[in-house]
Every structure is written in structure tokens, then in C-alpha cells.
Design a protein around this motif. Structure first.
Motif, PDB file in Angstrom:
ATOM      1  N   MET A 109      54.646 -16.929 -50.998  1.00 42.07           N
ATOM      2  CA  MET A 109      53.355 -16.336 -50.895  1.00 42.07           C
ATOM      3  C   MET A 109      52.387 -17.194 -50.154  1.00 42.07           C
ATOM      4  N   ALA A 110      52.540 -18.665 -50.572  1.00 39.33           N
ATOM      5  CA  ALA A 110      51.693 -19.655 -50.114  1.00 39.33           C
ATOM      6  C   ALA A 110      51.745 -19.600 -48.639  1.00 39.33           C
ATOM      7  N   ALA A 111      52.561 -19.234 -47.938  1.00 45.36           N
ATOM      8  CA  ALA A 111      52.433 -19.133 -46.455  1.00 45.36           C
ATOM      9  C   ALA A 111      51.565 -18.140 -46.082  1.00 45.36           C
ATOM     10  N   ASN A 112      51.124 -17.228 -46.822  1.00 44.42           N
ATOM     11  CA  ASN A 112      50.695 -15.617 -46.387  1.00 44.42           C
ATOM     12  C   ASN A 112      49.176 -15.332 -46.661  1.00 44.42           C
ATOM     13  N   VAL A 113      48.718 -16.318 -47.925  1.00 40.52           N
ATOM     14  CA  VAL A 113      47.451 -16.245 -48.373  1.00 40.52           C
ATOM     15  C   VAL A 113      46.546 -17.322 -48.387  1.00 40.52           C
ATOM     16  N   PRO A 114      45.141 -17.016 -48.459  1.00 44.60           N
ATOM     17  CA  PRO A 114      44.288 -18.386 -48.672  1.00 44.60           C
ATOM     18  C   PRO A 114      44.407 -19.075 -49.686  1.00 44.60           C
ATOM     19  N   GLY A 115      44.396 -20.499 -49.518  1.00 41.88           N
ATOM     20  CA  GLY A 115      44.491 -21.535 -50.741  1.00 41.88           C
ATOM     21  C   GLY A 115      46.291 -21.611 -50.892  1.00 41.88           C
ATOM     22  N   GLY A 116      46.163 -22.351 -51.985  1.00 40.24           N
ATOM     23  CA  GLY A 116      47.661 -22.704 -52.513  1.00 40.24           C
ATOM     24  C   GLY A 116      47.932 -21.811 -53.388  1.00 40.24           C
ATOM     25  N   VAL A 117      49.215 -21.964 -54.118  1.00 39.48           N
ATOM     26  CA  VAL A 117      49.697 -21.225 -55.115  1.00 39.48           C
ATOM     27  C   VAL A 117      50.067 -22.189 -56.370  1.00 39.48           C
ATOM     28  N   SER A 118      49.835 -21.796 -57.605  1.00 39.26           N
ATOM     29  CA  SER A 118      50.449 -22.668 -58.524  1.00 39.26           C
ATOM     30  C   SER A 118      51.329 -21.977 -59.404  1.00 39.26           C
ATOM     31  N   ILE A 119      52.167 -22.797 -59.917  1.00 36.29           N
ATOM     32  CA  ILE A 119      53.109 -22.136 -60.750  1.00 36.29           C
ATOM     33  C   ILE A 119      53.257 -22.981 -62.274  1.00 36.29           C
ATOM     34  N   ASN A 120      53.704 -22.337 -63.250  1.00 36.95           N
ATOM     35  CA  ASN A 120      53.941 -22.985 -64.361  1.00 36.95           C
ATOM     36  C   ASN A 120      55.177 -23.604 -64.807  1.00 36.95           C
ATOM     37  N   VAL A 121      55.358 -24.681 -65.198  1.00 36.82           N
ATOM     38  CA  VAL A 121      56.733 -25.456 -65.478  1.00 36.82           C
ATOM     39  C   VAL A 121      56.861 -25.614 -66.902  1.00 36.82           C
ATOM     40  N   SER A 122      58.198 -25.603 -67.460  1.00 34.01           N
ATOM     41  CA  SER A 122      58.146 -26.029 -68.919  1.00 34.01           C
ATOM     42  C   SER A 122      58.482 -27.670 -69.104  1.00 34.01           C
ATOM     43  N   ALA A 123      58.583 -27.889 -70.371  1.00 36.75           N
ATOM     44  CA  ALA A 123      59.035 -29.375 -70.676  1.00 36.75           C
ATOM     45  C   ALA A 123      60.500 -29.396 -70.379  1.00 36.75           C
ATOM     46  N   ARG A 124      61.353 -28.648 -70.420  1.00 34.25           N
ATOM     47  CA  ARG A 124      62.681 -28.523 -69.906  1.00 34.25           C
ATOM     48  C   ARG A 124      62.747 -28.793 -68.619  1.00 34.25           C
ATOM     49  N   ASN A 125      61.953 -28.150 -67.835  1.00 34.97           N
ATOM     50  CA  ASN A 125      61.967 -28.274 -66.496  1.00 34.97           C
ATOM     51  C   ASN A 125      61.681 -29.669 -66.000  1.00 34.97           C
ATOM     52  N   LEU A 126      60.552 -30.195 -66.668  1.00 35.08           N
ATOM     53  CA  LEU A 126      59.972 -31.478 -66.202  1.00 35.08           C
ATOM     54  C   LEU A 126      60.925 -32.528 -66.716  1.00 35.08           C
ATOM     55  N   LEU A 127      62.001 -32.573 -67.639  1.00 33.82           N
ATOM     56  CA  LEU A 127      62.748 -33.450 -67.957  1.00 33.82           C
ATOM     57  C   LEU A 127      64.215 -33.237 -67.303  1.00 33.82           C
ATOM     58  N   ASP A 128      64.319 -32.285 -66.440  1.00 37.85           N
ATOM     59  CA  ASP A 128      65.517 -31.871 -65.885  1.00 37.85           C
ATOM     60  C   ASP A 128      65.560 -32.926 -64.714  1.00 37.85           C
ATOM     61  N   ASN A 129      66.800 -33.523 -64.493  1.00 38.39           N
ATOM     62  CA  ASN A 129      66.712 -34.453 -63.142  1.00 38.39           C
ATOM     63  C   ASN A 129      67.015 -33.869 -61.867  1.00 38.39           C
ATOM     64  N   ASP A 130      67.490 -32.459 -61.914  1.00 37.97           N
ATOM     65  CA  ASP A 130      67.429 -31.647 -60.870  1.00 37.97           C
ATOM     66  C   ASP A 130      66.376 -30.817 -60.107  1.00 37.97           C
ATOM     67  N   PHE A 131      65.263 -30.873 -61.177  1.00 41.15           N
ATOM     68  CA  PHE A 131      64.407 -30.006 -60.884  1.00 41.15           C
ATOM     69  C   PHE A 131      63.378 -30.394 -59.854  1.00 41.15           C
ATOM     70  N   ILE A 132      63.311 -31.559 -59.585  1.00 42.54           N
ATOM     71  CA  ILE A 132      62.352 -32.367 -58.181  1.00 42.54           C
ATOM     72  C   ILE A 132      63.464 -32.086 -57.026  1.00 42.54           C
ATOM     73  N   GLU A 133      64.655 -32.270 -57.078  1.00 47.84           N
ATOM     74  CA  GLU A 133      65.508 -31.998 -56.088  1.00 47.84           C
ATOM     75  C   GLU A 133      65.563 -30.534 -55.526  1.00 47.84           C
ATOM     76  N   MET A 134      65.298 -29.682 -56.521  1.00 40.58           N
ATOM     77  CA  MET A 134      65.234 -28.120 -56.221  1.00 40.58           C
ATOM     78  C   MET A 134      63.957 -27.909 -55.487  1.00 40.58           C
ATOM     79  N   LEU A 135      62.835 -28.786 -56.052  1.00 38.78           N
ATOM     80  CA  LEU A 135      61.409 -28.417 -55.310  1.00 38.78           C
ATOM     81  C   LEU A 135      61.853 -28.991 -54.118  1.00 38.78           C
TER      82      LEU A 135
END
Length: 571
Positions: free
Chosen positions: A383-409
Motif C-alpha cells: 500500500m505504501a508504494a501507491n498512496v500519499p504518505g506512509g503507512v503505519s502498522i501496530n506491533v505487539s510486545a511479542r513482536n518487539l522481543l522476537d529476534n526474527d522480527f527485525i530480519e523479517m522487516l
């Protein structure tokens, strides 16, 4: 040919034992005496019809003696031995001739009966005593000395079966911060805390209730002849008692309690159902951030529905049932669309749209959060490639503490070929503070990718300016509770103004959530807020609807807002 015996026709020992336990004490006593009398009579007749004591082995009569020892211990064994000894004394040595036994014969036999009966009775008496002790011990929590969950189940079962027309009340009291004490001072300290709380509960309920330790942090209160008013009064008294400081291993502390309670009804099937209802009410109180809650059937229905939904999440992902809707963010400086927030929706087979509040809180506590977050991130980057401005998403505490989350991003940003700056991650204060050290490290890693990071629902959690100062954040989202009273409350305007100034002082882009009226919009403009989102502009929309809304806003609503501001509309 005979018909085979089907499994349901068989009589198993466990079924016989169950039926025996269901008999009353008087019925059991009568049946035992009848069996003993039959065995004595059958033994006596066998000896008689085989010719007398000279021909049959008279110690066959020991069978009822041993059985009496098993049922009635020492006293029963001696009485039975004496009775069969006298009966055998009346038996002729030879029935055919009528020759009587020498007195020495039956006296020796009687002595042997009494000796063997006494030994057997003594052994069985010790065995029964050991079983009673073991049974009593199994009903006591060894670490606190309180009756345990087995005692509670038995007492509840008796109450539900025998107290017709009498309502039972069951309350669970959970010590929410016992884990902190366990980690700090150990198991002995946590047990001491439970015992201290139990003593306070005992003073509160006096003789009205029995107190049980259900598990480590949970105590149960069983009240007879209770109603909702009684239980609510007890709940308030318990919470008041919990307010007082305790000294555990020379350390002063204040225990945090949360309560749930329920009442038996004519439809209550068993003890475990009542226990389950009380705990469901307690968990509901926790979810609602309340001190206590009464059970209502809707809680169980909602919990079952949530469990069923969670079981269907993976299938929903594979069947492409999830979709991302987008709510626009408006730049208050020039009334342009400056971005949007991606919010997940679940469209079931019947076209029913399920909102995230019904499934995401549970998903966030499971490993399912990883594939769900991956889906949200992929959709947001597309979506971010096709609309004005950026897109924000919500992440949970489990995401934040997951070592693989950054690599996935990193991998998804590279795959989609979208500038990382067009993506923003929103993290709630509670998620960040769950582990501030690892959370801070994750935020820095996200920012190193070029992705923005904003604190969501700011003001409803810890609101520590200290952590804001040290984190490489890009934005701050003010919760809707600070926006809703802007038009009617001067203090709300001053508070929000201070929060906006604070955000700007830290170099953050400040966004206000939950804007629903034109008046709130105007106040935010005057207070210098950077961005706003809410139903005044648009709810979250599917991709096609969102793109059309953006076109309409740019040509219509934006102009209307600009004209009103230029005309000098004030607070």
C-alpha cells in the motif's frame, strides 16, 4: 450361538466400586453384615455336610474373620473370630455318629481364630489409619497448611448434591504480583504471603466461608447461602483488607488482589463447572482492568468464541481471509493526507467482517502473531508504494522481543522495493515497558532500517518522559481519551497542549487519535498538533474505498476545511 458381550454390558471393578461409594453408610453396613453372615453359614454347612470337624478343614471359617478384619479392623475381627469359634464348638467331631469334639479341640481352635483375627485386625487397623492420614494429607496444601483444591472439589460436590435450594457462592482471590516476590525472595516468601493473605481473608469472612488454596497465587472462598449482594460485600471487604501493608521476611509489601465470583444455580452440573466460572470471572476482571467481577454466562460464550476463532486463524491466513483496511491521517498544517494506519480485518466465508479486538489480543499471546504480523507488513508495504504518505502498522510486545522480527522487516522491505521511510511501526507503551531494555534495543534496530517508530496510545500507560528522552522515536500518538473532552474542558485543552509541546521538544511528530468533531479538529490546529485521525475524516477503509476517499478528500473536504480555517474560526 450365544451373543458376545458388548463393552457397555460388561461390569468393571471400577463401576462396582463407584456404585458401592454411592450407597449410604447404613446400607453399606447392612450389606457387609449380610455377606459375613452368609459366609459363616456357608462355611458351617460345608463342614457339617462333609462329615464334621474330623473330615473337613475347619479353618475355612477364617474367611469371614479376615473379611471382618478388613471392614471393621481389630474389634470386628475379634467378634467374628469368637462367633465362628463358638459355632464350630457346636459342630460334632463326626456327624454320622454324633460324637462330640473334645473340649481341648475347640478351645485350641477358638484361640487360633482369635489370634489370627487379632493379627489381621491389627494390621488392617494400621492400614486404615495410614490411609486416613494419607487422605487427610492429600487434602491439605503442604506449604501453607490450607485445604487444597481436592478438598474444595469434594466440599463443593457435597454441597451441590445435598443442600437442595441452598445457593453456594464461590470466590477466587488471585495475588497478581506473587511472581515478583517469588523471583525476589523465593518460594518460602510466596507461601508466607499466601498464608498472610489467607489469615486476613479469614478475619474478613469470619465463619461465613471456608478458605482453600487452589494453586500457587489463587485462594478460593466457599460461602453457603450466598447471593450477589453478599458476594459483592465480601469482595469489597477483601479488597479493603488487601490494601494494608504486609511484612514478608522483614520486607514491607502491599499485595495486589483481583477477584472473581459466581453463584450456583439449579443448572450447575458439578464442582468443576463452578470453579471454572469463578476463574472466568476473575480473568474477565483482569481483562477489563477491574478489581473484581461477577460471572455471567456471556463471559463463557465469548471465551469459547475467542478460542474457536484462534483455532481458525492459520486457516484464515491460508485462505486469504484477512485484509488490511486503512484509516487516513490528516496533516493539520495544510489539510492534506499525510499517511494512513493499516488495521487488520478478518472476512469470514459468510462475508462477516471480524474486527481485531475479537481475536488479536489472543493472537498476540501465541506464535500465530508472527505470520499475522508478516501478512500485515506485506500488505502495508504494498500500500505504501501507491498512496500519499506512509503507512503505519501496530506491533505487539511479542513482536518487539522476537529476534526474527527485525530480519523479517529487512527482508520484506527489500522484497517490496519500497523506501523504508514510508513504513512506520506503532508500539504501545505497555508493550515497550514489558521489557524496556530489549524493547529499546529493538527500536534502535528498527530505526537503523530507516523505518519510523511511534509510541501508540500515549498517556494511558506508564507515560515516562525519561524513556522518551533516550529512545530514537519518530512520533507520538495521543490517545483518544485526551481528545474527547477538548471542546468542553479547559483543563483537557491545557493538558493536551502540554503533551504536544513535550512531543515537539523531543523532535517527535505528534498525532491525535479519535477526532470526531470539527471543534476538536480546530482546537488541535490551534494547539499546534501535527496530525490527526478519526471518524471526522474517515473510518478505516478497504484499499479501493480508501483510494477513492483520498481523491474525494483532495477535491472536496480538504477545501472545505481550509476555507473554514481561513475564515478565522476560533476555539
Amino acid at each position: 450361538m450365544s451373543q458376545p458381550i458388548m463393552p457397555h454390558q460388561m461390569v468393571y471393578p471400577s463401576n462396582i466400586h463407584k456404585q458401592w461409594l454411592e450407597l449410604s453408610a447404613g446400607a453399606q453396613h447392612t450389606l457387609r453384615l449380610t455377606i459375613l453372615a452368609v459366609l459363616v453359614a456357608v462355611g458351617w454347612l460345608i463342614v457339617y455336610f462333609t462329615g464334621g470337624t474330623a473330615y473337613a478343614y475347619p479353618y475355612l471359617m477364617l474367611i469371614p474373620v479376615i473379611l471382618a478384619a478388613a471392614w471393621y479392623q481389630l474389634a470386628g475381627a475379634l467378634v467374628s473370630a469368637f462367633a465362628v469359634g463358638l459355632l464350630m464348638a457346636l459342630m460334632p467331631l463326626e456327624v454320622a455318629t454324633g460324637e462330640l469334639q473334645p473340649a481341648a479341640n475347640w478351645l485350641v481352635r477358638l484361640g487360633l481364630y482369635l489370634l489370627l483375627g487379632g493379627v489381621a485386625g491389627g494390621l488392617f487397623q494400621r492400614l486404615h489409619a495410614a490411609r486416613r492420614y494419607s487422605r487427610q494429607a492429600s487434602y491439605i496444601d503442604a506449604r501453607s497448611g490450607l485445604p487444597n483444591y481436592l478438598a474444595l472439589e469434594e466440599e463443593l460436590s457435597i454441597g451441590l448434591a445435598e443442600r437442595w435450594g441452598e445457593t453456594l457462592g464461590l470466590m477466587v482471590v488471585r495475588i497478581t504480583d506473587i511472581v515478583d516476590l517469588l523471583e525476589t525472595l523465593g518460594a518460602d516468601a510466596s507461601d508466607e504471603l499466601v498464608s498472610a493473605i489467607a489469615q486476613r481473608l479469614g478475619r474478613v469472612v469470619d465463619a461465613r466461608a471456608c478458605i482453600y488454596r487452589f494453586n500457587g497465587p489463587e485462594l478460593m472462598l466457599l460461602l453457603n447461602s450466598a447471593d450477589h449482594e453478599v458476594l459483592e460485600k465480601v469482595a469489597q471487604d477483601v479488597l479493603s483488607a488487601g490494601e494494608e501493608n504486609l511484612v514478608i521476611q522483614q520486607m514491607p509489601m502491599r499485595a495486589q488482589l483481583i477477584l472473581g465470583y459466581t453463584l450456583s444455580t439449579p443448572d450447575t452440573q458439578n464442582a468443576r463447572q463452578l470453579i471454572h466460572e469463578a476463574r472466568v470471572a476473575m480473568f474477565e476482571a483482569s481483562n477489563q482492568q477491574r478489581s473484581y467481577s461477577a460471572y455471567v454466562p456471556a463471559y463463557r460464550k465469548r471465551t469459547m468464541q475467542a478460542i474457536w476463532l484462534i483455532s481458525q486463524v492459520r486457516h484464515g491466513l491460508e485462505a486469504n481471509q484477512f485484509e488490511l483496511h486503512f484509516q487516513p491521517k490528516i496533516s493539520l498544517a495544510d489539510n492534506t493526507v499525510c499517511g494512513c494506519e493499516g488495521l487488520i480485518r478478518w472476512r469470514r466465508e459468510n462475508d462477516q467482517l471480524i474486527y481485531p479486538g475479537h481475536f488479536m489480543p489472543k493472537v498476540e499471546k501465541t506464535t500465530l502473531i508472527t505470520p499475522v504480523t508478516r501478512f500485515v507488513t506485506e500488505q502495508a508495504l504494498t500500500m505504501a508504494a501507491n498512496v500519499p504518505g506512509g503507512v503505519s502498522i501496530n506491533v505487539s510486545a511479542r513482536n518487539l522481543l522476537d529476534n526474527d522480527f527485525i530480519e523479517m522487516l529487512r527482508m520484506l522491505i527489500s522484497k517490496e522495493g519500497v523506501p523504508a521511510s514510508r513504513l512506520e511501526v506503532e508500539i504501545t507503551e505497555s508493550a515497550l515497558m514489558a521489557d524496556i531494555k530489549d524493547g529499546s534495543r529493538a527500536i534502535r534496530a528498527i530505526r537503523d532500517l530507516g523505518v519510523g517508530v511511534s509510541i501508540d496510545d500515549f498517556g494511558t500507560g506508564f507515560s515516562s518522559f525519561q524513556y522518551l528522552r533516550h529512545l530514537p522515536l519518530s512520533g507520538l500518538k495521543l490517545d483518544r481519551v485526551f481528545v474527547m473532552d477538548l471542546e468542553s474542558d479547559a483543563h483537557a485543552r491545557k493538558l493536551l497542549g502540554c503533551m504536544i509541546d513535550m512531543g515537539h521538544a523531543l523532535g517527535l511528530v505528534v498525532t491525535a487519535e479519535g477526532v470526531e468533531t470539527r471543534g476538536q479538529h480546530d482546537i488541535l490546529v490551534q494547539l499546534g498538533c501535527d496530525q490527526a485521525q478519526g471518524f471526522l475524516y474517515s473510518p478505516a477503509l478497504a484499499i479501493g474505498d480508501y483510494e477513492r476517499w483520498c481523491d474525494d478528500f483532495m477535491h472536496g473536504e480538504r477545501s472545505a476545511l481550509s476555507l473554514e480555517l481561513e475564515s478565522g474560526r476560533t476555539l
